[in-house]
Scaffold this motif. Structure first.
Motif, PDB file in Angstrom:
ATOM      1  N   VAL A 150       0.836  -1.208   0.000  1.00  0.00           N
ATOM      2  CA  VAL A 150       0.000   0.000   0.000  1.00  0.00           C
ATOM      3  C   VAL A 150       0.865   1.250   0.000  1.00  0.00           C
ATOM      4  O   VAL A 150       0.633   2.190  -0.778  1.00  0.00           O
ATOM      5  CB  VAL A 150      -0.973  -0.003   1.202  1.00  0.00           C
ATOM      6  CG1 VAL A 150      -1.626   1.354   1.386  1.00  0.00           C
ATOM      7  CG2 VAL A 150      -2.030  -1.087   1.029  1.00  0.00           C
ATOM      8  N   MET A 151       1.903   1.278   0.848  1.00  0.00           N
ATOM      9  CA  MET A 151       2.739   2.470   0.932  1.00  0.00           C
ATOM     10  C   MET A 151       3.486   2.720  -0.374  1.00  0.00           C
ATOM     11  O   MET A 151       3.561   3.861  -0.840  1.00  0.00           O
ATOM     12  CB  MET A 151       3.724   2.379   2.095  1.00  0.00           C
ATOM     13  CG  MET A 151       4.516   3.669   2.278  1.00  0.00           C
ATOM     14  SD  MET A 151       5.465   3.747   3.800  1.00  0.00           S
ATOM     15  CE  MET A 151       4.178   4.170   4.962  1.00  0.00           C
ATOM     16  N   VAL A 152       4.018   1.683  -0.991  1.00  0.00           N
ATOM     17  CA  VAL A 152       4.710   1.853  -2.274  1.00  0.00           C
ATOM     18  C   VAL A 152       3.718   2.316  -3.342  1.00  0.00           C
ATOM     19  O   VAL A 152       4.016   3.212  -4.133  1.00  0.00           O
ATOM     20  CB  VAL A 152       5.443   0.561  -2.698  1.00  0.00           C
ATOM     21  CG1 VAL A 152       5.940   0.646  -4.133  1.00  0.00           C
ATOM     22  CG2 VAL A 152       6.608   0.292  -1.749  1.00  0.00           C
ATOM     23  N   GLY A 153       2.533   1.749  -3.351  1.00  0.00           N
ATOM     24  CA  GLY A 153       1.503   2.184  -4.294  1.00  0.00           C
ATOM     25  C   GLY A 153       1.149   3.647  -4.114  1.00  0.00           C
ATOM     26  O   GLY A 153       0.993   4.386  -5.092  1.00  0.00           O
ATOM     27  N   ASP A 154       1.038   4.086  -2.861  1.00  0.00           N
ATOM     28  CA  ASP A 154       0.760   5.503  -2.584  1.00  0.00           C
ATOM     29  C   ASP A 154       1.878   6.387  -3.136  1.00  0.00           C
ATOM     30  O   ASP A 154       1.610   7.432  -3.736  1.00  0.00           O
ATOM     31  CB  ASP A 154       0.614   5.741  -1.083  1.00  0.00           C
ATOM     32  CG  ASP A 154      -0.656   5.149  -0.498  1.00  0.00           C
ATOM     33  OD1 ASP A 154      -1.564   4.774  -1.280  1.00  0.00           O
ATOM     34  OD2 ASP A 154      -0.731   5.044   0.743  1.00  0.00           O
TER      35      ASP A 154
END
Length: 129
Positions: free
Chosen positions: A36-40
């Motif tokens: 999720v953090m990398v996608g953000d």
């Protein structure tokens, strides 16, 4: 009673670059938080992602898979993901799995200046005897 996460993620942005620090355990239950953090980051236009492994205590195959998927996703978006400061067990996992290419090469230095870590004072310090 709620279960506390065994992984904490800290993100520090500097232009189109970010450093994500992983603290704790990256396993099957915690890997989605990294995804999720990398996608953000990618959705926000960040294309250079540095992952600091200094305080990563454990990584299983699910965690390694999350790191590889994050690297592939970043590359597909025209970016670069690099791992920094692996612990000896993590470095061994990367070498045995043939994924050491994710490690930062010595000649590439972060473009952003280091800022003081607000959590540094809260961490236990080792006392030499």
């Amino acid at each position: 009673m709620p279960v506390l996460p065994s992984l904490n993620l800290y993100r520090r942005d500097c232009g189109y670059q970010t450093t994500i620090t992983l603290a704790g355990e990256l396993d099957l239950h915690e890997a989605p938080a990294l995804r999720v953090m990398v996608g953000d980051c990618l959705r926000e236009g960040i294309r250079a992602i540095d992952i600091d492994l200094t305080t990563l205590a454990f990584c299983d195959v699910s965690g390694l898979n999350a790191l590889l998927a994050a690297a592939e996703r970043t590359a597909s978006a025209g970016g670069l993901l690099r791992l920094h400061h692996p612990t000896p067990p993590m470095a061994r996992l990367l070498n045995l799995s043939g994924t050491g290419f994710l490690l930062r090469t010595p000649h590439t230095a972060p473009a952003c200046p280091r800022v003081p870590d607000p959590m540094a004072a809260a961490r236990p310090r080792q006392v030499a005897s």
